[in-house]
Write an enzyme that holds these catalytic residues in place. Structure first.
Site, PDB file in Angstrom:
ATOM      1  CG  ASP A  73      14.675 -26.879 -15.817  1.00 57.76           C
ATOM      2  OD1 ASP A  73      14.597 -27.972 -16.414  1.00 57.76           O
ATOM      3  OD2 ASP A  73      14.016 -25.882 -16.136  1.00 57.76           O
ATOM      4  CG  PHE A 137       7.852 -17.905 -21.580  1.00 58.62           C
ATOM      5  CD1 PHE A 137       8.055 -17.646 -22.936  1.00 58.62           C
ATOM      6  CD2 PHE A 137       8.837 -17.502 -20.690  1.00 58.62           C
ATOM      7  CE1 PHE A 137       9.211 -17.021 -23.385  1.00 58.62           C
ATOM      8  CE2 PHE A 137       9.993 -16.867 -21.125  1.00 58.62           C
ATOM      9  CZ  PHE A 137      10.175 -16.625 -22.478  1.00 58.62           C
ATOM     10  CG  ASN A 234      19.690 -23.587 -15.940  1.00 62.64           C
ATOM     11  OD1 ASN A 234      20.259 -22.509 -15.973  1.00 62.64           O
ATOM     12  ND2 ASN A 234      18.575 -23.772 -15.264  1.00 62.64           N
ATOM     13  CG  HIS A 285      18.955 -16.864 -19.321  1.00 61.43           C
ATOM     14  ND1 HIS A 285      19.455 -16.212 -18.232  1.00 61.43           N
ATOM     15  CD2 HIS A 285      17.794 -17.438 -18.918  1.00 61.43           C
ATOM     16  CE1 HIS A 285      18.642 -16.387 -17.194  1.00 61.43           C
ATOM     17  NE2 HIS A 285      17.630 -17.118 -17.578  1.00 61.43           N
ATOM     18  N   GLY A 288      16.680 -11.231 -16.265  1.00 60.29           N
ATOM     19  CA  GLY A 288      17.102 -11.512 -14.895  1.00 60.29           C
ATOM     20  C   GLY A 288      16.122 -10.924 -13.895  1.00 60.29           C
TER      21      GLY A 288
END
Length: 370
Positions: A73, A137, A234, A285, A288
């Protein structure tokens, strides 16, 4: 001729307290990556958890490109927007129905126009304006508390947090190089140049995707959206001292970064100072994962009462997710405490709380399947 000396592993800097919930397997992965050829620095953050090719919640500096540290991603990140919709005018049930337009994606003509003239045009418009599955989301949030560092936010303001990436495009790039990345791509090689170009296209595509989703959501809610920050987590970044890989580690935007909570906890907007060099310009971010997806199916019963309970939050909000498997895998109990993650970051001088935000509507999918 003697054997060539084996380079010492890179130094691993752990930016989490002894009380943080960190699986031993994730720490093992962090140390394993530190021993990869050409690796010069590794940083682990309090949302650290095991991943398929390496730990999630880390940043890695090397003299070469390791696509497996970014994963499929490419460009995934979180964008936070302030809405000009007064809280008193928001009707949750009506807003939840209106947000179902997020399933539609961006119309083909509009999608092509959004990509025109950008790196992302290389990948094409398919899937643009869609969230995807997994932990992605679009969440309508309300500001709870603010600090002096919060940019133009006040308690009661409505915000939109969009978490998604490059959809199938990044996965296509990753799959295309999967057989050849074991030892990394050396700078100047055809493989490195090709991957860097495709990675740049996927990262640009992901950023445009978040913007179009925010636009669709705000239009559905009859308001406008103002970007506060868009922080990818990422991705690959070229630096003078090598290639910085971030996997589940946010690159601050405008010295700000969102820290996503769970369906049952607050999220935060963080002010991010320069911080120590060992943190590689990165922060957590999100909360987790505490439990992986498979484990969650053993922890939550697939009975109607429990599934329905997960569609309501302790904040009085709604969770829109028609996929039962996804609802279970993304339950609030699957994640760590975002507040504890933030306190660890603050303790190491990596971030300060700018604002806390409570979830009102978490939109994942209004249709079954993924």
């Amino acid at each position: 001729m003697g054997n060539s000396p084996i380079a010492a592993p890179a130094r691993v800097c752990e930016f989490y307290s002894d009380g943080a919930w960190i699986e031993g397997r994730a720490v093992d992965q962090l140390n394993e990556v530190a021993g990869w050829p050409g690796m010069s620095a590794v940083a682990g953050f309090p949302d650290l958890h095991p991943g398929r090719y390496g730990p999630v919640g880390g940043a890695f500096l090397a003299d070469r490109i390791y696509p497996q540290l970014i994963g499929p991603d490419i460009g995934c990140g979180m964008a936070l927007y302030r809405l000009d919709l007064p809280r008193r005018k928001l009707k949750l049930d009506k807003a939840a129905r209106r947000l179902e337009v997020l399933e539609d994606g961006t119309a083909a003509g509009e999608a092509r126009a959004a990509l025109a003239g950008t790196e992302a045009e290389l990948l094409g418009p398919q899937g643009l304006g869609t969230l995807g599955g997994g932990n992605h989301f679009c969440e309508l949030q309300v500001v709870q508390e603010v600090a002096d560092t919060a940019p133009g936010l006040a308690p009661g303001d409505l915000c939109l947090l969009v978490h998604t990436g490059s959809r199938g495009h990044g996965a296509g790039v990753f799959t295309g190089v999967e057989d050849s990345w074991k030892a990394g791509f050396l700078p100047g090689s055809e493989a490195a140049d090709s991957y860097a170009a495709l990675h740049g296209a996927a990262q640009a595509w992901a950023r445009i995707n978040r913007a179009l989703l925010a636009q669709a959501a705000s239009e559905a809610l009859r308001c406008s959206a103002e970007l506060i920050c868009d922080a990818p987590h990422n991705h690959l970044e070229a630096r003078p001292d090598g290639w910085l890989h971030r996997k589940g580690a946010a690159a601050p935007d405008r010295r700000l970064a969102p820290l996503a909570g769970s369906r049952e906890s607050l999220s935060y907007l963080m002010a991010v100072p320069e911080g120590p060099a060992e943190a590689l310009g990165s922060v957590s971010h999100g909360a987790g994962r505490r439990y992986d997806r498979a484990a969650m199916h053993g922890r939550i019963r697939r009975v109607k009462s429990e599934l329905e309970a997960m569609r309501q939050t302790r904040f009085g909000g709604r969770v829109i997710c028609a996929d039962r498997d996804l609802l279970i895998e993304e339950a609030g109990s699957a994640y760590k405490d975002a507040g504890a993650v933030l306190r660890d970051l603050e303790g190491f001088g990596l971030a300060r709380e700018a604002a806390s935000l409570a979830p009102l509507i978490t939109f994942k999918t209004s249709k079954g399947g993924r």
